[in-house]
Each structure stands twice: as structure tokens, then as C-alpha cells.
Design an enzyme around this catalytic site. Structure first.
Site, mmCIF file in Angstrom:
data_model
loop_
_atom_site.group_PDB
_atom_site.id
_atom_site.type_symbol
_atom_site.label_atom_id
_atom_site.label_comp_id
_atom_site.label_asym_id
_atom_site.label_seq_id
_atom_site.Cartn_x
_atom_site.Cartn_y
_atom_site.Cartn_z
ATOM 1 C CB ILE A 60 -6.301 -11.629 52.302
ATOM 2 C CG1 ILE A 60 -7.113 -10.450 52.843
ATOM 3 C CG2 ILE A 60 -5.867 -11.424 50.864
ATOM 4 C CD1 ILE A 60 -6.363 -9.137 52.837
ATOM 5 C CE1 TYR A 61 -6.031 -12.436 46.786
ATOM 6 C CE2 TYR A 61 -5.944 -14.560 45.708
ATOM 7 C CZ TYR A 61 -5.445 -13.297 45.887
ATOM 8 O OH TYR A 61 -4.357 -12.891 45.160
ATOM 9 C CB SER A 62 -13.595 -14.779 49.677
ATOM 10 O OG SER A 62 -13.948 -14.161 48.452
ATOM 11 N N GLY A 64 -10.557 -16.191 53.410
ATOM 12 C CA GLY A 64 -10.230 -17.607 53.496
ATOM 13 C C GLY A 64 -11.139 -18.513 52.701
#
Length: 356
Positions: A60-62, A64
Site C-alpha cells: 500500500i505504500y505509495s 506500490g
């Protein structure tokens, strides 16, 4: 950098993990991310040179992009790294684009491996509890991925104590591999995991890593009572975490941290991280920073030991209330104490005695 065995597994990891939430851009993480490949590689080089082998990311960070940036930054050094990522969070608008179901977990793991440029994860975390998917389905898909070689171990993140216990025991009853680690929010200002979550993990043989030990930027020294927080910081940019119940108490803690740091000649983040690494049941902490100098400062905390007087002062200052059934057990149940929570009970008892 010291290493520890993670939970009941044979996996050895450094006590500090490199967090990659600042890597990449997009997906609503613009206020706290933005580091490109070269900046990420510089952090990775520094971490590896200091003995850090544990690298933490999430799909979920940025949206992908953190995984993509990390994949390029770690090119050629995969065997030096214990690599983790996470699944469960929404990655699209479709009905199966979220959750800990077989379809979403398998799909998201394949996508993470592609973005990271690797054929396996060393540890996969379920990022949140899924109240709609039967837990045995989640356990089975994690075991399928282990058998296929796509992951080596699996863990959980942000689970309640009962959810962690249910997961472990459902796995045991089914004769399957259960979670070896959990990642949870823990700071001097937010010690709620000590009530149930941390004792459960200790009893069950699940290793615990703290995420965001500096409280999403709350405990960096840049947030002060009566002062406007700089907009180039996470807290000044309107990031919605963490949830602070008592803002005045938080400012009191920050001021005490400042005094302790001044007495020791350390930074506030170093005091916080050293305190967390010395807590009962804590295997380690995930650190992340956009600025390289702040990242190095945090790394250095892994080699520091907080003096006993400073440790006890901070512990007493940040002690949380003895909610039921804790206060009742302190009064009536300490003839047969539980080892997994004995240190926490002793701290509560000292706090109650000091007020009487």
C-alpha cells in the site's frame, strides 16, 4: 547491530528494521514520501553497513511505488536482506481488491514480487485483521505460499490480542504454520499494547516489532507545546496519524524527553528508540525517515543503552492507567503471576504505590 531470533522461528533479524514508507510517491502518501531510487539506495547502503538486514515495506505504500523503488535500490544485494512486505489493504476498487482472502492475498503477493524484482518474500505480514474472511482461509493461503516458495514466513500487523491468539491457535489445530511475528504501534506516548497484545505475543511465541516508534513524527522534537509545527514534517503536513487521546499529556512527555536527551547528550529520537528496544517483549523497531541525517541518527540509537535512571524516569512518566481487570488482578491475583505480563504488572504496581 544486535540481531534477535524472530518469535519461535529460526529467522535472525537486526533489532532495527529499515522502513520504506518514505520511498516512492503517489497513492496519497505524498506528504510523507517522495524518495527516489538513489536516495533509497543511500539509506539501504548505510543500513547494511551498520548491520541492519531487516527491510520492511508494504504494497500500500505509495500505491506500490515504494516496492518498485526498493526493488531497484536493492538490486544485486537480495541475499543480504531479510525482506518483508504486507497485504490485506485495499489496492483497488473491486470487491476482491482488499482483504485477507485467498484471491486477494495471492494476487497481491504476485504483484509485490513483480514490483520488488524478487521471487520470494522472507516475511509476509497481514496488514490488518479481516473480519469478513474466515481466519483459516488466511492461514491456509499463507501456508500455500510457503510451500510454493513465494514466502518463507508470515506474520500479522495491528491485530488485537484475541485476534492474534485466535490466529495462532487456529493454525495449531489445523497443523499449519502460524504467524511468527507481529508489527504493532508502540511509543512512550502510546503503550496500549502492554495491556493484552504484547503479553499475548510473548505467551504465544510471536515476535513483536514496533512500527513508527517516533509516533508518526510526534516524538521527533519538532512538535512543541504552543508552537506551530513545520509544514515540511509529517505532523505539520496534516498526516492523520497517530490518534492522540490526551494532547497535553503528549506535550508533557515531549518536554521530559527533551530534558532526558539534554542530560545524556542524545537526540529525542535516540532516547525514544533506545527506550523501546529495552522494553519487555520487544524484538525490535522499524525506523524510517526522509532526511538522511535523521535516518543515521535513528540508526545510531540501535547501539545505545538508556541508563537505568533515565529509563525508569521515562517509564514512570508515561505509565498508563490500570484498567480492569488489571487493577483487580493487582489486588487479588498476584499470588500466581503470569510470566508474560509480570514486568508490566510490576510497573503498574509501582505507579499505584507512588500515588497512595
Amino acid at each position: 547491530m544486535d540481531t534477535v531470533t524472530l518469535g519461535s522461528s529460526g529467522l535472525r533479524v537486526s533489532r532495527l528494521a529499515l522502513g520504506t514508507i518514505p520511498f516512492g510517491s503517489g497513492g496519497g502518501f505524498e506528504k510523507i514520501a517522495g524518495l527516489g531510487v538513489e536516495e533509497a539506495r543511500r539509506q539501504l547502503d548505510e543500513a547494511l553497513s551498520r548491520g541492519v538486514n531487516f527491510i520492511d515495506t508494504a504494497n500500500i505504500y505509495s500505491a506500490g511505488d515504494s516496492e518498485r523503488v526498493l526493488g531497484k535500490a536493492m538490486s544485486g544485494r537480495r541475499e543480504d536482506i531479510v525482506l518483508t512486505s504486507k497485504t490485506r489493504s485495499p489496492m483497488g476498487e473491486g470487491p476482491n481488491d482488499s482483504g485477507a482472502s485467498r484471491i486477494h492475498v495471492r494476487r497481491s503477493v504476485d504483484q509485490s514480487l513483480e514490483r520488488l524484482g524478487t521471487d520470494h518474500l522472507d516475511l509476509l505480514y497481514m496488514h490488518q485483521w479481516d473480519g469478513q474472511t474466515p481466519i483459516l482461509e488466511t492461514i491456509r493461503v499463507a501456508n500455500e505460499l510457503i510451500r510454493e516458495g513465494k514466502i518463507r514466513y508470515w506474520g500479522v500487523s495491528n491485530y488485537s490480542g484475541w485476534q492474534l491468539a485466535k490466529t495462532v491457535y487456529e493454525a495449531r489445530m489445523a497443523g499449519l504454520e502460524g504467524p511468527v511475528a507481529q508489527q504493532v504501534y508502540y511509543t512512550p506516548e502510546a503503550r496500549e499494547i502492554e495491556y493484552e497484545i504484547l503479553p499475548a505475543a510473548r505467551d504465544l511465541g510471536v515476535g513483536t516489532f514496533a512500527w513508527s516508534p517516533l509516533g508518526e513524527g510526534l516524538l521527533t522534537g519538532k512538535v512543541r507545546r504552543g508552537e506551530k509545527t513545520s509544514p515540511d514534517t509529517r505532523q505539520g503536513a496534516g498526516w492523520p496519524e497517530p490518534h492522540v487521546v490526551d494532547r497535553e499529556r503528549a506535550f508533557d512527555i515531549i518536554e521530559q524527553l527533551d530534558e532526558i536527551a539534554g542530560d545524556l547528550g542524545w537526540s529525542i529520537p535516540q532516547v525514544v528508540i533506545a527506550w523501546i528496544l529495552g522494553r519487555p517483549g520487544i524484538a525490535g523497531a522499524v525506523i524510517a525517515a526522509r532526511r538522511f541525517d535523521e535516518f543515521v541518527e535513528d540508526l545510531e540509537a540501535g547501539d545505545l543503552t538508556l541508563p537505568d535512571d533515565a529509563r525508569d524516569r521515562l517509564t514512570a512518566l508515561t505509565q498508563q492507567p490500570a484498567y480492569y481487570p488489571l487493577w483487580h488482578r493487582l489486588l487479588n491475583g498476584q499470588d500466581r503471576p503470569e510470566p508474560a505480563e509480570s514486568e508490566f504488572y510490576a510497573e503498574h504496581q509501582r505507579a499505584l504505590d507512588s500515588r497512595s
